[in-house]
Enzyme design. Structure first.
Site, mmCIF file in Angstrom:
data_model
loop_
_atom_site.group_PDB
_atom_site.id
_atom_site.type_symbol
_atom_site.label_atom_id
_atom_site.label_comp_id
_atom_site.label_asym_id
_atom_site.label_seq_id
_atom_site.Cartn_x
_atom_site.Cartn_y
_atom_site.Cartn_z
ATOM 1 C CE1 TYR A 88 38.053 36.623 47.680
ATOM 2 C CE2 TYR A 88 35.728 37.129 47.286
ATOM 3 C CZ TYR A 88 37.051 37.531 47.385
ATOM 4 O OH TYR A 88 37.362 38.849 47.197
ATOM 5 C CG LEU A 141 49.821 32.250 39.191
ATOM 6 C CD1 LEU A 141 50.956 31.727 38.313
ATOM 7 C CD2 LEU A 141 50.367 32.760 40.513
ATOM 8 C CB SER A 142 45.402 37.419 38.343
ATOM 9 O OG SER A 142 45.102 37.461 39.695
ATOM 10 C CB SER A 143 44.538 33.542 33.622
ATOM 11 O OG SER A 143 43.412 32.905 34.177
ATOM 12 C CB ALA A 174 42.431 26.410 37.945
ATOM 13 C CB SER A 175 47.800 28.936 38.346
ATOM 14 O OG SER A 175 47.662 30.189 37.710
ATOM 15 C CG ASP A 180 41.305 41.536 48.589
ATOM 16 O OD1 ASP A 180 40.959 40.715 49.462
ATOM 17 O OD2 ASP A 180 41.220 41.306 47.369
ATOM 18 C CG ASP A 217 43.619 39.449 41.430
ATOM 19 O OD1 ASP A 217 44.374 39.554 42.415
ATOM 20 O OD2 ASP A 217 42.838 38.494 41.278
#
Length: 403
Positions: free
Chosen positions: A233, A136-138, A133-134, A45, A183
């Site tokens: 990152y 999955l974009s909490s 911290a998964s 991205d 996200d």
């Protein structure tokens, strides 16, 4: 945007009860905002490439109502110790101790920047079932939850892209985390049984039907906190920018996403540093894999789609070096299980989750095999979730309609 998610109404019933206990009044509206997975197209991205995310049916639930005065009152079952958060709707000062209420303030500030006016406050009770911290974009799920709630409470006639951008601006400008827009975009524009093929350079996107036939996507959570993710990152962003700088000696490009494999190979000699060369190779080839993945899905060729997932993980491990022992154990063990067409890490890496495309009759064997190998090598158990591709963030309906 009213939806008809196959959601568990007991969660909304619980939140409605908590709302009455905390705020001594009745909620009027119900909201849901999903998490997201990225099927393929990892770390492309910020390199001007393509991504292929989808909204999932776990996420953030909310019930709320507008107030007559200018007070905003918030409560989250995930942060019970924080209690009720209160502030004036016009107050843009940061809350102390990294409070989750800052996400609400950030979204309000961003939406105000687009010319929206908030003449009164509101009350909101939320609960998220996205593991911390998964990857999955909490946080993006929360941002879009706030966006759709505010849109409803103030009857705002605004485009969906403004809510998406407001979520990203809240994260970048108010929270201070320098994320891309993937996200929020996936969570804002997601549709049931469709993934989003997005060109991050132009923001042109296509909704691609995801027909997995007798297969499902299983999310495999390392249950490891991603301490390294942010620093690595930023490091990868710098490294791929350095590759672009090297290539600009002979090429008129701004991002690695502008190159196909043939052109990259022709000019790769311009990149003298072996590490930088590897990082660039991943960005270019992962972008190519994402384009191919869409073609295979459209053709119903899940076998070759699965092979691309495996190749993506190998590239993220060898060239981009963002996997680590936990993610490698999950993905590489899963790849050997009968009925698994492909598996890869998803998200930033260094923890978080991997996904596996598996025959639904083999899910139990996948979980048992991967759990055993993971516990033996890592010392604790992973978690598993079958991911259904669901609708993006939306107003579900009035409390009377839903309950």
């Amino acid at each position: 945007m009213k939806g008809n998610n196959k959601m568990d109404k007991t969660v909304f019933q619980k939140l409605a009860t908590i709302f009455e206990e905390k705020f001594r009044t009745t909620a009027t509206d119900v909201f849901f905002s999903p998490g997201r997975i990225n099927l393929i197209g990892e770390h492309t991205d910020y390199n001007g490439g393509h991504v292929f995310p989808a909204a999932i049916t776990i996420g953030t639930y909310g019930v709320g109502r507008p107030r007559q005065d200018k007070l905003v009152r918030l409560y989250s079952t995930n942060f019970d110790d924080t209690g009720i958060i209160e502030f004036d709707v016009d107050d843009e000062s940061k809350l102390a101790h990294g409070s989750w209420g800052n996400f609400v303030k950030g979204v309000l500030q961003a939406m105000r920047g687009y010319g929206n006016h908030f003449t009164h406050g509101f009350e909101l009770v939320i609960e998220g079932n996205i593991p911390n911290a998964s990857g999955l974009s909490s946080s993006s799920s929360l941002e879009l939850m706030i966006g759709v709630a505010v849109q409803r409470f103030f009857d705002l006639k605004i485009p969906r892209l403004q809510l998406v951008a407001s979520g990203q601006r809240a994260e970048n400008d108010f929270i201070g985390v320098n994320t891309g827009i993937m996200d929020q975009f996936a969570i804002g524009f997601g549709e049931a049984q469709k993934a989003i093929y997005l060109d991050t350079n132009t923001m042109i996107y296509e909704m691609v039907p995801v027909d997995l036939k007798d297969n499902v996507i299983v999310i495999m959570n390392t249950n490891k906190r991603r301490e390294l993710a942010d620093s690595k990152y930023n490091e990868r962003v710098r490294e791929t920018q350095e590759a672009v700088f090297d290539l600009q000696q002979e090429l008129n490009i701004q991002t690695l996403g502008q190159l196909d494999e043939a052109k990259f190979n022709k000019y790769a000699h311009l990149i003298k540093n072996e590490t930088i060369l590897k990082r660039a190779r991943h960005a270019v080839l992962e972008n190519e894999r994402t384009k191919e993945a869409v073609k295979y899905l459209n053709a119903g060729d899940l076998v070759n789609f699965g092979k691309l997932l495996n190749a993506s993980h190998q590239s993220l491990k060898d060239d981009y070096a963002v996997t680590g022992l936990e993610l490698d154990t999950l993905a590489e063990t899963a790849q050997k299980v009968p009925g698994v067409l492909g598996a890869r890490m998803t998200g930033a890496g260094f923890g978080g989750c991997a996904i596996a495309l598996v025959d639904r009759k083999q899910v139990a064997e996948l979980e048992a095999t991967v759990k055993h190998a993971y516990q033996e090598k890592i010392g604790y158990a992973p978690s598993f979730y079958v991911a259904e591709i669901g609708q993006g963030a939306h107003w579900v309906g009035t409390i009377k309609e839903v309950l």
